[in-house]
Design a protein around this motif. Structure first.
Motif, mmCIF file in Angstrom:
data_model
loop_
_atom_site.group_PDB
_atom_site.id
_atom_site.type_symbol
_atom_site.label_atom_id
_atom_site.label_comp_id
_atom_site.label_asym_id
_atom_site.label_seq_id
_atom_site.Cartn_x
_atom_site.Cartn_y
_atom_site.Cartn_z
ATOM 1 N N LEU A 232 0.334 -0.975 -0.085
ATOM 2 C CA LEU A 232 -0.387 0.062 -0.239
ATOM 3 C C LEU A 232 1.207 1.109 -0.177
ATOM 4 C CD1 LEU A 232 -2.898 -1.166 2.150
ATOM 5 C CD2 LEU A 232 -2.986 -0.892 0.404
ATOM 6 N N ASN A 233 0.673 2.118 -0.273
ATOM 7 C CA ASN A 233 1.326 3.699 -0.844
ATOM 8 C C ASN A 233 2.858 2.752 -2.206
ATOM 9 O OD1 ASN A 233 -0.619 4.383 0.808
ATOM 10 N ND2 ASN A 233 0.415 3.582 2.070
ATOM 11 N N GLU A 234 2.726 2.158 -2.823
ATOM 12 C CA GLU A 234 4.274 2.296 -3.027
ATOM 13 C C GLU A 234 3.139 1.554 -4.366
ATOM 14 O OE1 GLU A 234 7.071 0.324 -1.058
ATOM 15 O OE2 GLU A 234 7.161 1.008 0.875
ATOM 16 N N LYS A 235 4.360 2.157 -5.415
ATOM 17 C CA LYS A 235 4.381 1.649 -6.568
ATOM 18 C C LYS A 235 4.531 0.135 -7.026
ATOM 19 C CE LYS A 235 5.878 2.347 -11.795
ATOM 20 N NZ LYS A 235 6.771 2.877 -12.272
ATOM 21 N N PRO A 236 3.867 -0.673 -7.220
ATOM 22 C CA PRO A 236 3.944 -2.373 -8.137
ATOM 23 C C PRO A 236 5.496 -2.533 -8.010
ATOM 24 C CG PRO A 236 1.969 -1.873 -8.741
ATOM 25 C CD PRO A 236 2.606 -0.367 -8.064
ATOM 26 N N ARG A 237 5.685 -3.728 -7.148
ATOM 27 C CA ARG A 237 7.112 -4.053 -7.454
ATOM 28 C C ARG A 237 6.918 -5.346 -8.458
ATOM 29 N NH1 ARG A 237 9.863 -2.886 -1.617
ATOM 30 N NH2 ARG A 237 9.237 -0.403 -1.911
ATOM 31 N N PRO A 238 8.168 -5.249 -8.610
ATOM 32 C CA PRO A 238 8.889 -6.501 -9.923
ATOM 33 C C PRO A 238 9.319 -8.152 -8.641
ATOM 34 C CG PRO A 238 9.227 -4.492 -11.030
ATOM 35 C CD PRO A 238 9.157 -4.323 -10.104
ATOM 36 N N VAL A 239 8.772 -9.008 -9.090
ATOM 37 C CA VAL A 239 8.829 -9.770 -8.061
ATOM 38 C C VAL A 239 10.100 -9.913 -8.704
ATOM 39 C CG1 VAL A 239 8.927 -11.857 -7.671
ATOM 40 C CG2 VAL A 239 6.237 -10.939 -7.552
ATOM 41 N N GLU A 240 11.238 -10.878 -8.051
ATOM 42 C CA GLU A 240 12.342 -10.871 -7.866
ATOM 43 C C GLU A 240 12.750 -12.454 -7.309
ATOM 44 O OE1 GLU A 240 15.354 -8.223 -5.918
ATOM 45 O OE2 GLU A 240 14.986 -6.469 -7.195
ATOM 46 N N THR A 241 11.604 -13.194 -7.187
ATOM 47 C CA THR A 241 12.165 -14.319 -6.846
ATOM 48 C C THR A 241 11.366 -15.681 -7.448
ATOM 49 O OG1 THR A 241 9.997 -14.920 -5.850
ATOM 50 C CG2 THR A 241 12.088 -14.209 -4.178
ATOM 51 N N ASP A 242 11.724 -16.817 -7.801
ATOM 52 C CA ASP A 242 10.765 -16.859 -8.092
ATOM 53 C C ASP A 242 9.477 -17.830 -7.859
ATOM 54 O OD1 ASP A 242 13.016 -17.802 -9.894
ATOM 55 O OD2 ASP A 242 14.146 -19.648 -9.461
ATOM 56 N N VAL A 243 8.681 -18.005 -9.249
ATOM 57 C CA VAL A 243 7.289 -18.031 -8.745
ATOM 58 C C VAL A 243 6.155 -18.964 -9.726
ATOM 59 C CG1 VAL A 243 4.700 -17.080 -9.359
ATOM 60 C CG2 VAL A 243 6.879 -15.685 -8.696
ATOM 61 N N ASN A 244 5.515 -20.044 -9.117
ATOM 62 C CA ASN A 244 4.758 -20.772 -9.160
ATOM 63 C C ASN A 244 3.430 -20.659 -9.366
ATOM 64 O OD1 ASN A 244 6.955 -23.350 -9.223
ATOM 65 N ND2 ASN A 244 7.413 -22.880 -6.815
ATOM 66 N N PHE A 245 3.534 -21.104 -10.606
ATOM 67 C CA PHE A 245 2.243 -20.800 -11.375
ATOM 68 C C PHE A 245 1.236 -21.682 -12.135
ATOM 69 C CE2 PHE A 245 4.645 -19.074 -14.799
ATOM 70 C CZ PHE A 245 4.110 -19.256 -15.819
ATOM 71 N N THR A 246 0.200 -21.438 -13.041
ATOM 72 C CA THR A 246 -0.383 -21.498 -13.623
ATOM 73 C C THR A 246 -0.742 -21.850 -15.098
ATOM 74 O OG1 THR A 246 -1.350 -23.568 -12.356
ATOM 75 C CG2 THR A 246 -2.260 -24.408 -14.124
ATOM 76 N N LEU A 247 -0.545 -22.129 -15.871
ATOM 77 C CA LEU A 247 -0.954 -21.299 -17.189
ATOM 78 C C LEU A 247 -1.716 -21.977 -18.323
ATOM 79 C CD1 LEU A 247 -0.581 -18.467 -19.242
ATOM 80 C CD2 LEU A 247 0.870 -19.974 -20.394
ATOM 81 N N ILE A 248 -3.178 -21.591 -18.640
ATOM 82 C CA ILE A 248 -3.959 -22.205 -19.281
ATOM 83 C C ILE A 248 -4.294 -21.719 -20.086
ATOM 84 C CG2 ILE A 248 -6.742 -23.343 -19.243
ATOM 85 C CD1 ILE A 248 -6.442 -23.584 -16.449
ATOM 86 N N LEU A 249 -4.663 -21.818 -22.008
ATOM 87 C CA LEU A 249 -4.877 -21.000 -23.250
ATOM 88 C C LEU A 249 -6.276 -21.774 -23.500
ATOM 89 C CD1 LEU A 249 -1.352 -21.600 -25.047
ATOM 90 C CD2 LEU A 249 -1.817 -19.754 -23.707
ATOM 91 N N CYS A 250 -6.865 -20.682 -23.715
ATOM 92 C CA CYS A 250 -8.407 -20.976 -24.331
ATOM 93 C C CYS A 250 -8.316 -20.243 -26.041
ATOM 94 C CB CYS A 250 -9.099 -20.366 -23.050
ATOM 95 S SG CYS A 250 -9.124 -21.142 -21.662
ATOM 96 N N ASN A 251 -9.235 -21.397 -26.490
ATOM 97 C CA ASN A 251 -9.473 -20.810 -27.252
ATOM 98 C C ASN A 251 -10.618 -21.699 -28.195
ATOM 99 O OD1 ASN A 251 -9.882 -21.080 -30.461
ATOM 100 N ND2 ASN A 251 -7.364 -21.193 -30.508
ATOM 101 N N LEU A 252 -11.888 -21.046 -28.638
ATOM 102 C CA LEU A 252 -13.869 -21.433 -28.989
ATOM 103 C C LEU A 252 -13.143 -22.134 -29.894
ATOM 104 C CD1 LEU A 252 -15.230 -17.460 -28.661
ATOM 105 C CD2 LEU A 252 -15.171 -19.839 -27.566
#
Length: 252
Positions: A232-252
């Motif tokens: 809060l009260n600060e500009k968003p900062r880029p993360v400098e650690t590894d991030v685990n995430f899930t990616l889903i590509l969608c198409n009609l």
């Protein structure tokens, strides 16, 4: 699990905006308080503005028809859940029938309501619907929750064919992709896209305990994801650690 949808084109972007607006409108209508009903009416006006800027009815009908044809081809094939397939086709047919039954311009009954349009015009001015500006609106807000809810549901009913159709299309879109787990080294991830049928939307999912959010730049050729943290009260900062995430590509 927090998830983030990112559209690749203006058509999907419009559907996602409308979905968000309808969800907010329904929430505020059910809340019953006069301030919530004020927010519901302002949201209804925003929905009208979005549908005025797009050839939405024809686009929705064409997509529903295309999905119906594609799904009918799957009937009787091994590995297909016939009950789910039939239910989806029935939803497509019902949504299409609702849209076709509305022979005029979407939401025209609302535009023909002179009182509503006078409120809409004033609503574009910050603080423009105070009681001294529009006494009739202040009177309506004082009629009680039951009357206001009845009116709001009636007004929203003229837009429900849009809501039902886009819900069917976005349900199919979100269910079209398969999820893959990735790691973003030092919070950054890039993926080149190929194939003859480009993705139309991607979804990023993060674990509940990960205090990050993604910013995505994507087109039919490549995806770039940068994770940020927010203080809060600060500009968003880029993360400098590894991030685990899930990616889903969608198409009609």
């Amino acid at each position: 699990m927090p998830s983030y949808d990112f559209p690749f084109n203006e058509r999907i972007r419009t559907l996602l905006r409308l979905e968000d607006l309808f969800q907010k409108a329904f929430h505020h209508v059910d809340a019953n308080h006069e301030h919530s009903h004020h927010c519901a009416l302002l949201t209804l006006f925003q929905i009208m503005d979005v549908i005025d800027r797009a050839e939405l009815k024809m686009d929705l009908l064409q997509e529903l028809d295309r999905q119906k044809i594609g799904l009918n081809v799957l009937r009787g094939k091994p590995g297909i859940a016939e009950a789910i397939l039939n239910e989806t086709i029935s939803r497509i047919e019902a949504a299409g029938a609702e849209l076709r039954a509305n022979t005029g311009k979407l939401g025209q009954a609302l535009r023909d309501n002179e009182w509503l349009m006078s409120i809409k015009q004033r609503a574009g001015i910050p603080g423009g619907v105070c009681e001294f500006d529009v006494p009739s609106y202040h009177y309506w807000l004082g009629l009680g929750a039951q009357r206001r809810t009845q009116d709001l549901r009636q007004w929203l009913s003229f837009l429900m064919p849009i809501s039902n159709a886009l819900n069917v299309i976005l349900h199919i879109l979100r269910g079209s992709g398969s999820s893959s787990s990735f790691i973003a080294p030092q919070g950054a991830y890039q993926q080149m896209l190929g194939g003859t049928k480009p993705a139309q939307m991607l979804r990023v999912e993060l674990g509940d305990q990960q205090p990050y959010f993604p910013e995505v730049s994507a087109n039919k050729y490549a995806i770039n994801i940068r994770f940020h943290s927010l203080e809060l009260n600060e500009k968003p900062r880029p993360v400098e650690t590894d991030v685990n995430f899930t990616l889903i590509l969608c198409n009609l």
